[in-house]
Design an enzyme around this catalytic site. Structure first.
Site: not given
Ligand code: PMP
Length: 453
Positions: A40
């Site tokens: 992130k």
């Molecule tokens: N895994 C973790 C540990 C995350 O913090 C996030 C972010 N919400 C994600 C997966 C998913 O990523 P995205 O928001 O880009 O779909």
């Protein structure tokens, strides 16, 4: 070089042991090596840069976001480096570690209630939007709908993977939270015409066709509160980019997360476990020359007291190394009587024992009530209390607090010690779901080797 220049260009690590027997190569994109600890950081930086360019975020401004997770941490890190204030709204169920991490970066943390429908003014996103509007210089990052979130992955994550694999990648696998990662990186890789994009989703998440009921893997999937009128998917998620979705159970995700640490030396979070389970399924059908890239969003350090803690696993009924002594699962459990939260006395089955306790479960659209998680339960009703009541009396009239949950492979002595002594019945969890009811006397008898009274 500033700390922000260290975001991105993460290594690609080939998995070698858990892939034994597979013809295809499987490589892991190690996003936990970003300076804020997760994938992130990329989205947070891109959102801040876009807001600076558009003039929405001015010098001395306040970055506001509603998240208990990694985006808040990324934003807090960037705010510190660039001299902004950061105001992060988190639900009260957030772990102490996460709140402390945000504060360590100097962010101000506002705690609100979790587990309320999106429409509720106390919902994290509503509180964040209100604070951003009320605070002079406030700017809401809004990762769920901010195009700079998928844009970050279109511009960096996708091209990096393409370059790092020497254009050999054939399949890209990632979890879907806001959808930013899979939509951005996926769009870039798909455009090459040779890469299949696979989403990895918790079994109950609605992205992959689940009913939106609770699950144990954090930060991915889409949960829907039963009182939600209209479910809205994030604009950061572009489903048309995804060729298919693999649905993964909590148990599989957690087991894989632990295997990654022990067999590959990769300490990652449970959403990585979910993605790797999906990646291995994808790889199974592939020929030599195929190359699967699976994205690992964050580190396991944030979850040491959860998925890596044997006691936590046992309390939730997930497989764990054997514990000493008689276990909760050693006493016979009775099947739980599950009823919808809006049931009335009329809905009670004709023949029930006088000691029966019904468990009231939040209804799910189009799904019969079965194997609820503790988060689905609103209360317990001892049927004796309903005797003589009019047939249309709601069962909630008689509801008592939910039965305390205990794990099927938890030592009986620990289950007894940590549940209130005046609760005579306990809900038994298997893989995080309520599968039976046991009585306290039967557990006590087990630990003292005396017959149950
Ligand atoms: N895994 C973790 C540990 C995350 O913090 C996030 C972010 N919400 C994600 C997966 C998913 O990523 P995205 O928001 O880009 O779909």
């Amino acid at each position: 070089m500033s700390v922000l220049d260290a975001i991105g260009d993460t290594p690609l690590i080939r998995l070698t042991r858990i892939t034994a027997g597979l013809a295809a190569e499987v490589h892991l994109k190690a996003e936990f090596l970003n300076p804020g600890g997760s994938v992130k950081d990329r989205a947070a930086l891109a959102m801040v840069q876009a807001a600076e360019e558009s003039g929405e975020l001015l010098p001395g401004g306040v970055i506001v976001e509603g998240t208990s997770g990694n985006t808040g941490i990324g934003l807090a890190m960037i705010a510190a480096q660039r001299g902004y204030r950061a105001l992060v709204v988190v639900p009260d169920k957030s772990s102490e570690e996460k709140i402390k991490t945000l504060r360590a970066y100097g962010a101000e943390v506002v705690i609100t209630v979790g587990g309320v429908p999106r429409e509720d003014p106390r919902h994290v996103s509503q509180v964040a939007a209100r604070l951003a509007a009320e605070t002079p210089g406030g700017w809401l990052a809004g990762q769920y709908d901010n195009p700079a979130n998928p844009g970050a992955h279109l511009a960096t994550t996708g091209p990096e993977i393409w370059r790092q694999t020497g254009r050999r990648i054939t399949h890209f696998v990632a979890g879907i939270g806001t959808g930013g990662t899979i939509s951005g990186a996926g769009a870039f890789l798909r455009k090459t015409g040779t890469v299949t994009i696979v989403g990895a989703d918790p079994e109950n998440s609605v992205y992959g066709g689940g009913d939106g009921s609770p699950y144990y893997v954090e930060s991915i999937g889409h949960y829907v509160h039963p009182a939600t009128d209209q479910d809205v998917w994030p604009q950061s998620y572009h489903p048309q980019v995804v060729d298919r979705i693999e649905r993964v159970s909590d148990r599989e995700s957690i087991e894989m997360t632990r295997r990654l640490a022990r067999e590959e030396g990769i300490l990652a979070g449970a959403s990585t476990g979910t993605a790797v389970v999906a990646a291995l399924r994808v790889a199974q059908g592939l020929h030599p020359g195929s190359l699967v890239v699976v994205l690992a969003p964050d580190s396991g350090r944030a979850y040491l007291s959860k998925y890596f803690d044997d006691g936590w696993l046992r309390r939730a009924g997930f497989p764990a190394p054997p514990a000493p002594g008689p276990l909760v699962g050693d006493v016979p459990a009775t099947a739980p009587l599950l009823l919808a939260a809006d049931a009335t006395v009329r809905d009670l089955p004709a023949r029930t024992g006088p000691d029966t306790v019904a468990i009231l479960v939040l209804p799910r659209r189009g799904r019969p009530i079965s194997d609820p998680a503790p988060g689905d339960v609103i209360g317990a009703v001892p049927l004796a209390a309903t005797a003589g009541a009019a047939p249309d009396t709601p069962l909630t009239t008689f509801a008592q607090p939910p039965l305390p949950p205990v794990g099927i492979n938890e030592p009986a002595i620990e289950a007894l010690a940590r549940t209130p002594p005046d609760t005579t019945r306990l809900a038994v969890l298997t893989d995080g779901r309520i599968t039976g009811i046991v009585t306290r006397p039967s557990l006590t008898a087990l630990t003292s080797n005396e017959p149950a009274s």
